[in-house]
Design a protein around this motif. Sequence first.
Motif, PDB file in Angstrom:
ATOM      1  N   HIS A 104       0.832  -1.197   0.000  1.00  0.00           N
ATOM      2  CA  HIS A 104       0.000   0.000   0.000  1.00  0.00           C
ATOM      3  C   HIS A 104       0.868   1.248   0.000  1.00  0.00           C
ATOM      4  O   HIS A 104       1.851   1.334   0.753  1.00  0.00           O
ATOM      5  CB  HIS A 104      -0.930   0.010   1.210  1.00  0.00           C
ATOM      6  CG  HIS A 104      -1.988  -1.036   1.139  1.00  0.00           C
ATOM      7  ND1 HIS A 104      -3.261  -0.832   1.580  1.00  0.00           N
ATOM      8  CD2 HIS A 104      -1.972  -2.299   0.664  1.00  0.00           C
ATOM      9  CE1 HIS A 104      -3.988  -1.917   1.389  1.00  0.00           C
ATOM     10  NE2 HIS A 104      -3.213  -2.823   0.838  1.00  0.00           N
TER      11      HIS A 104
ATOM     12  N   GLU B 218      -0.698  -0.064  -4.476  1.00  0.00           N
ATOM     13  CA  GLU B 218      -2.094   0.002  -4.073  1.00  0.00           C
ATOM     14  C   GLU B 218      -2.286   1.057  -3.007  1.00  0.00           C
ATOM     15  O   GLU B 218      -1.553   1.114  -2.034  1.00  0.00           O
ATOM     16  CB  GLU B 218      -2.549  -1.353  -3.529  1.00  0.00           C
ATOM     17  CG  GLU B 218      -2.389  -2.472  -4.529  1.00  0.00           C
ATOM     18  CD  GLU B 218      -2.700  -3.820  -3.925  1.00  0.00           C
ATOM     19  OE1 GLU B 218      -3.449  -3.876  -2.939  1.00  0.00           O
ATOM     20  OE2 GLU B 218      -2.192  -4.810  -4.443  1.00  0.00           O
TER      21      GLU B 218
ATOM     22  N   ASN C 188      -3.929   2.601   0.157  1.00  0.00           N
ATOM     23  CA  ASN C 188      -4.530   2.049   1.368  1.00  0.00           C
ATOM     24  C   ASN C 188      -5.784   2.859   1.687  1.00  0.00           C
ATOM     25  O   ASN C 188      -5.716   3.900   2.302  1.00  0.00           O
ATOM     26  CB  ASN C 188      -3.533   2.104   2.526  1.00  0.00           C
ATOM     27  CG  ASN C 188      -3.987   1.308   3.717  1.00  0.00           C
ATOM     28  OD1 ASN C 188      -5.013   0.637   3.675  1.00  0.00           O
ATOM     29  ND2 ASN C 188      -3.227   1.385   4.780  1.00  0.00           N
TER      30      ASN C 188
END
Length: 123
Positions: free
Chosen positions: A49, A112, A114
């Motif tokens: 993340h 990615e 979070n």
Amino acid sequence: MTVAAGIGDCNLSELNPVRLLCSRVGANYLSVFGYRPFAGRDFSEEDAHIGAPQVALISRALWKERLGGSDLSSGKTLEIDGNKTVVVGVLPENFETPSLARVDVLQVLQLEENKPSSAPSCC
């Protein structure tokens, strides 16, 4: 399926600096190729993340040379390219990348965001 950003130079920029071979990879990189860390843990999805602490898996040689083969549970850190990086695991002695290249450090790609869950809370 997993991702890898290739292998390139990075600098261990602390006491007694040294140039290393590093690669940024997907969190599932080791498991896709059937490897497990020799010590410590593998990358987790949370490590990938954006904004998560920088983490790395390092070679056994680097682990022995820089960390004295010590326990990793206390959050040992190395400064890689000027960034504090938590060593979470040690690569197995027989580790090879798919191109058969040697690597000293694997760092997780942070791809990615979070985000908090958008599911409504219940009851």
